[in-house]
Design an enzyme around this catalytic site. Sequence first.
Site, short mmCIF file in Angstrom:
data_model
loop_
_atom_site.label_atom_id
_atom_site.label_comp_id
_atom_site.label_asym_id
_atom_site.label_seq_id
_atom_site.Cartn_x
_atom_site.Cartn_y
_atom_site.Cartn_z
N PHE A 11 58.59 66.27 12.41
CA PHE A 11 57.49 65.91 13.29
C PHE A 11 57.22 64.41 13.16
CE2 PHE A 11 53.02 66.15 14.91
CZ PHE A 11 53.32 66.74 16.13
N LYS A 128 71.95 62.98 15.84
CA LYS A 128 73.38 62.73 16.06
C LYS A 128 74.27 63.38 15.01
CE LYS A 128 70.98 59.32 16.56
NZ LYS A 128 70.25 58.08 16.38
N GLU A 152 71.34 66.21 24.68
CA GLU A 152 71.47 65.04 25.55
C GLU A 152 70.91 63.77 24.89
OE1 GLU A 152 72.83 64.70 28.96
OE2 GLU A 152 72.68 62.74 28.03
N VAL A 155 72.65 60.59 22.40
CA VAL A 155 73.47 59.40 22.68
C VAL A 155 72.67 58.27 23.32
CG1 VAL A 155 75.48 58.52 23.93
CG2 VAL A 155 75.60 60.73 22.78
N GLY A 209 59.22 52.44 17.15
CA GLY A 209 59.80 53.78 17.09
C GLY A 209 61.26 53.84 17.50
N GLU A 212 66.23 53.88 13.13
CA GLU A 212 66.45 55.02 12.26
C GLU A 212 65.57 54.88 11.01
OE1 GLU A 212 68.60 57.69 13.12
OE2 GLU A 212 68.28 56.54 14.94
N ASP A 223 75.12 54.04 13.53
CA ASP A 223 74.50 54.89 14.56
C ASP A 223 75.39 54.92 15.81
OD1 ASP A 223 71.92 56.14 15.82
OD2 ASP A 223 72.40 54.46 17.13
N LYS A 227 77.60 57.98 17.93
CA LYS A 227 77.49 58.20 19.38
C LYS A 227 78.86 58.09 20.06
CE LYS A 227 72.70 56.61 19.43
NZ LYS A 227 71.79 55.48 19.52
N GLY A 325 63.07 55.28 21.84
CA GLY A 325 61.64 55.35 22.15
C GLY A 325 61.16 56.79 22.00
#
Length: 347
Positions: A11, A128, A152, A155, A209, A212, A223, A227, A325
């Site tokens: 959360f 991911k 979805e 990536v 935000g 990572e 990261d 992806k 975001g």
Amino acid sequence: MTEYKIALVGFGGVNRGLARLVAERNAAWQRELGFSLKIVGVTDLFLGSLIDRDGLDAAQLADLPAIKGAFATLPGGTAEAFNEAVIKQSGADLIAEATFTNPVDGEPAATFCRWALESGKHVVTTNKGPIALHGAELKALARRNGVAFEYEGAVMSGTPVIRMARQTLPGAGIVGFEGILNGTSNYVLTRMEEGLGFDAAVAKAQELGYAEADPTADVEGHDVRLKVVILANELLDAHLSVSDVACSGISALTPADLAQAREEGARWKLIGSAQRQADGSVSARVEARKLDLGHPLAGITGATNALAFNTELLGAVTLSGPGAGRIETAFALLSDIVALHATHGRQ
Ligand SMILES: NC(=O)c1ccc[n+]([C@@H]2O[C@H](COP(=O)([O-])OP(=O)(O)OC[C@H]3O[C@@H](n4cnc5c(N)ncnc54)[C@H](O)[C@@H]3O)[C@@H](O)[C@H]2O)c1
Ligand SMILES: N[C@@H](CCO)C(=O)O
């Protein structure tokens, strides 16, 4: 009318964003999408956990202070994160998994996905790790259990890159792609070009935000490497592992390097790419590249991402949009639920 009972695992920014959307838009979703969401469980390493089969107050969750053990302050809540109970025993038929990405083994998120799928629950995730490292296994598990596994947002956040390519480019012959796939590093490069220092720019990306939990993953390219593996395996039918993708990041770039590039009519960007080779294999890499200002990716600034598919019939097809975001990524979870509602909603 369908009501999905959903449990939120992790959360932080993304699932809190989803709770905010539920609080504000559930009634509109009923009308426009044909379903609504009832949050029946939530669990987080830092905040604790909470189950209510009758439904939790989404606005109250979204507004909860981010202090350790905060769920214990709500009726029935505990300061401990009972992840397994929330996933298996909250009565949820849908799990939104948004815990930390672990780029080494995808755990414990992959286990959370397995628990849910094995218990016949749909999974939507923005994480991911489980997909890049265990994607084939988890997709097979979902198929065997007759449930959906959708990802979805893993990536390009809310920008629908996987679904767009799967649904609209079959037959076009995708032979490769190159793109800006990390919002944080692109934001950092943009802010450094404006004169902000590297550390201050990373701190700002964290505050917004985008980053990572450990922003090293953003600025060192790890990261993007995950992806690239996900996209290459999904869209080029590659069978890449993380170790197949050569990777370097942006942390060695100095303000002087960026200024020098500008004098040369160029810009540094962190680029993830993959290309089908003549022998059918797929090669992929992540690296900082100095792009001429005329290059389609050179003008992508801030946390925006962009991906150019290289296709046989259309040449380059380029998609751009938010790459990070809280609300943007929460939208990706919603788009996954819309997709699973279309495929599984009437069963
Ligand atoms: N924020 C974005 O823009 C964005 C975009 C796309 C994908 N993602 C991915 O989505 C996921 C969530 O992102 P976020 O921004 O919400 O991250 P975050 O760091 O804000 O939140 C993650 C939450 O997961 C919790 N958590 C970690 N390990 C846990 C565990 N073992 N059990 C229970 N809870 C645990 C943490 O306490 C934290 O509150 C990450 O995997 C991230 O890579 C994020
Ligand atoms: N930290 C990631 C989140 C989106 O995956 C980024 O900045 O792009």
